[in-house]
Design a protein around this motif. Structure first.
Motif, PDB file in Angstrom:
ATOM      1  N   GLU A   1       1.193  -1.565  -0.020  1.00  0.00           N
ATOM      2  CA  GLU A   1      -0.330   0.498  -0.037  1.00  0.00           C
ATOM      3  C   GLU A   1       0.918   0.914  -0.355  1.00  0.00           C
ATOM      4  OE1 GLU A   1      -0.898  -1.504   4.669  1.00  0.00           O
ATOM      5  OE2 GLU A   1      -0.022  -2.932   2.549  1.00  0.00           O
ATOM      6  N   ASP A   2       1.990   1.236   0.631  1.00  0.00           N
ATOM      7  CA  ASP A   2       3.043   2.680   0.488  1.00  0.00           C
ATOM      8  C   ASP A   2       3.361   2.169  -0.825  1.00  0.00           C
ATOM      9  OD1 ASP A   2       2.577   3.188   3.353  1.00  0.00           O
ATOM     10  OD2 ASP A   2       4.777   0.574   3.356  1.00  0.00           O
ATOM     11  N   LEU A   3       3.651   1.731  -1.612  1.00  0.00           N
ATOM     12  CA  LEU A   3       4.159   1.610  -2.938  1.00  0.00           C
ATOM     13  C   LEU A   3       3.412   2.188  -4.139  1.00  0.00           C
ATOM     14  CD1 LEU A   3       5.786  -1.573  -3.588  1.00  0.00           C
ATOM     15  CD2 LEU A   3       7.343   0.692  -2.918  1.00  0.00           C
ATOM     16  N   VAL A   4       1.656   1.821  -3.778  1.00  0.00           N
ATOM     17  CA  VAL A   4       0.475   2.230  -3.930  1.00  0.00           C
ATOM     18  C   VAL A   4       0.137   4.035  -3.578  1.00  0.00           C
ATOM     19  CG1 VAL A   4      -1.187   1.847  -4.585  1.00  0.00           C
ATOM     20  CG2 VAL A   4      -0.368   0.075  -4.527  1.00  0.00           C
ATOM     21  N   ARG A   5       0.698   4.088  -2.918  1.00  0.00           N
ATOM     22  CA  ARG A   5       0.061   5.485  -2.136  1.00  0.00           C
ATOM     23  C   ARG A   5       1.278   6.582  -3.099  1.00  0.00           C
ATOM     24  NH1 ARG A   5       0.973   5.141   2.485  1.00  0.00           N
ATOM     25  NH2 ARG A   5       2.695   6.652   2.669  1.00  0.00           N
ATOM     26  N   HIS A   6       2.803   6.641  -3.175  1.00  0.00           N
ATOM     27  CA  HIS A   6       3.638   7.317  -3.521  1.00  0.00           C
ATOM     28  C   HIS A   6       3.717   6.773  -4.945  1.00  0.00           C
ATOM     29  CE1 HIS A   6       5.010   8.347   0.139  1.00  0.00           C
ATOM     30  NE2 HIS A   6       5.084   7.392   0.737  1.00  0.00           N
ATOM     31  N   GLY A   7       2.716   5.905  -5.788  1.00  0.00           N
ATOM     32  CA  GLY A   7       2.681   5.899  -6.957  1.00  0.00           C
ATOM     33  C   GLY A   7       4.114   5.072  -7.345  1.00  0.00           C
ATOM     34  N   PHE A   8       4.932   4.293  -6.596  1.00  0.00           N
ATOM     35  CA  PHE A   8       6.619   3.752  -7.136  1.00  0.00           C
ATOM     36  C   PHE A   8       5.459   2.494  -8.290  1.00  0.00           C
ATOM     37  CE2 PHE A   8       8.433   5.134  -2.742  1.00  0.00           C
ATOM     38  CZ  PHE A   8       8.549   6.972  -3.413  1.00  0.00           C
TER      39      PHE A   8
END
Length: 325
Positions: A162-169
């Protein structure tokens, strides 16, 4: 190499932090600047194919990717596991300002596609404007600290899906070390499978770095023999409920001639990891060059040997690695 203040490579957007002083100030006074920089970052596909047009500094200028369908990623997730050494320099990666300067230089070189790093490093690079039009890969499990008794109970203390999704990584990476004599390996194996499931649910690629390993005189050693690497690839390929978004991140075997047979153990796309190459960077280039000819091998993910080459020439080391693709 004399440490210098990191500066971001030229990009169409103005970086939030043009200098390290601004970087530190923003972190203290405007922590939300990191999320803002992530939201406006120019993104790109994971792979650029031969028919992909890349917009240059002006709308009228277009160029084909220098190595279509291939990846050149700079790795810098070692410090988050307490692995700061490069060769005989125990704290070579400890100076964060110098590391950022080297990373910005590496990312500015033609043909470099992106970076693999922990959250703190990626946050710095976002503020410095160094991640525009780059593949950004988050490091997910850093809990197996180098040299610790719990090294193989490798908890997912870094990026979550979810962190990767939130930051658009653009992707994640996980380390999967398996020691048949250490029960902590089972916990890591189970956590890795569920993380791959979660990444697939978000349609995010995840790069799995598998090793069979064992303790020798109390220190963990990766087995780079052909049988061990083949077995680790087979195990990693079968994790989770789907392999649709799984990539492999694999070492070159002790005998490079074994790589062709080893890589036939999976149809998953793979990248080569750099690892410790010591003073023989030219020897490493030769091994990578041969392995890159194999059909499932799609690129390189290399860190310390390019960021801290023996001769100090970061740009030269990176350019040579890119030329292998």
């Amino acid at each position: 190499m004399t440490p210098a203040r990191p500066t971001a490579p030229a990009t169409p957007a103005t970086p939030a932090a043009p200098s390290v002083r601004d970087l530190v100030r923003l972190r203290a006074e405007r922590p939300e600047a990191i999320a803002e920089a992530a939201a406006r970052r120019k993104r790109r596909p994971l792979l650029r194919t031969a028919d992909t047009a890349v917009t240059a500094d002006t709308a009228s200028e277009r160029a084909r990717p220098p190595h279509p369908g291939r990846l050149m990623i700079i790795a810098a997730d070692h410090p988050a596991r307490g692995a700061l050494a490069v060769g005989d320099r125990a704290l070579a990666m400890a100076n964060r300002f110098e590391l950022l300067q080297r990373l910005c230089l590496a990312l500015s070189r033609p043909g470099v596609d992106g970076v693999l790093a922990s959250a703190d490093v990626l946050d710095d690079l976002l503020l410095l404007g160094a991640l525009e039009d780059k593949v950004v890969m988050g490091s997910m499990n850093r809990g197996g600290l180098a040299g610790a008794t719990f090294e193989l109970d490798d908890r997912f203390t870094g990026h979550r899906p979810e962190d990767l999704v939130r930051h658009g990584f653009d992707a994640g990476k996980l380390l999967l070390r398996i020691d048949h004599d250490d029960p902590g390996s089972l916990d890591t194996l189970h956590a890795a499978a569920r993380t791959i499931d979660a990444m697939a649910a978000h349609r995010l690629p995840v790069f799995v770095e598998p090793f069979l390993c064992r303790r020798v005189d109390g220190r963990l050693r990766n087995d780079l023999g052909a049988a061990a690497v083949t077995t680790s690839i087979a195990i990693a390929s079968g994790l989770a409920g789907t392999s649709a978004y799984t990539w492999l991140k694999v070492p070159v075997t002790e005998d490079p001639d074994d790589m062709a047979q080893v890589m036939e153990s999976s149809t998953l796309p793979a990248v080569l990891l750099g690892g410790e190459v010591g003073d023989d960077l030219d020897g490493a280039y030769g091994k990578w060059r041969e392995a890159l000819r194999l059909p499932t091998v799609r690129g390189l993910v290399v860190g310390r040997s390019l960021l801290y080459p023996v001769d100090g020439d970061v740009a030269g080391a990176v350019d040579t690695a890119v030329s292998l693709l």
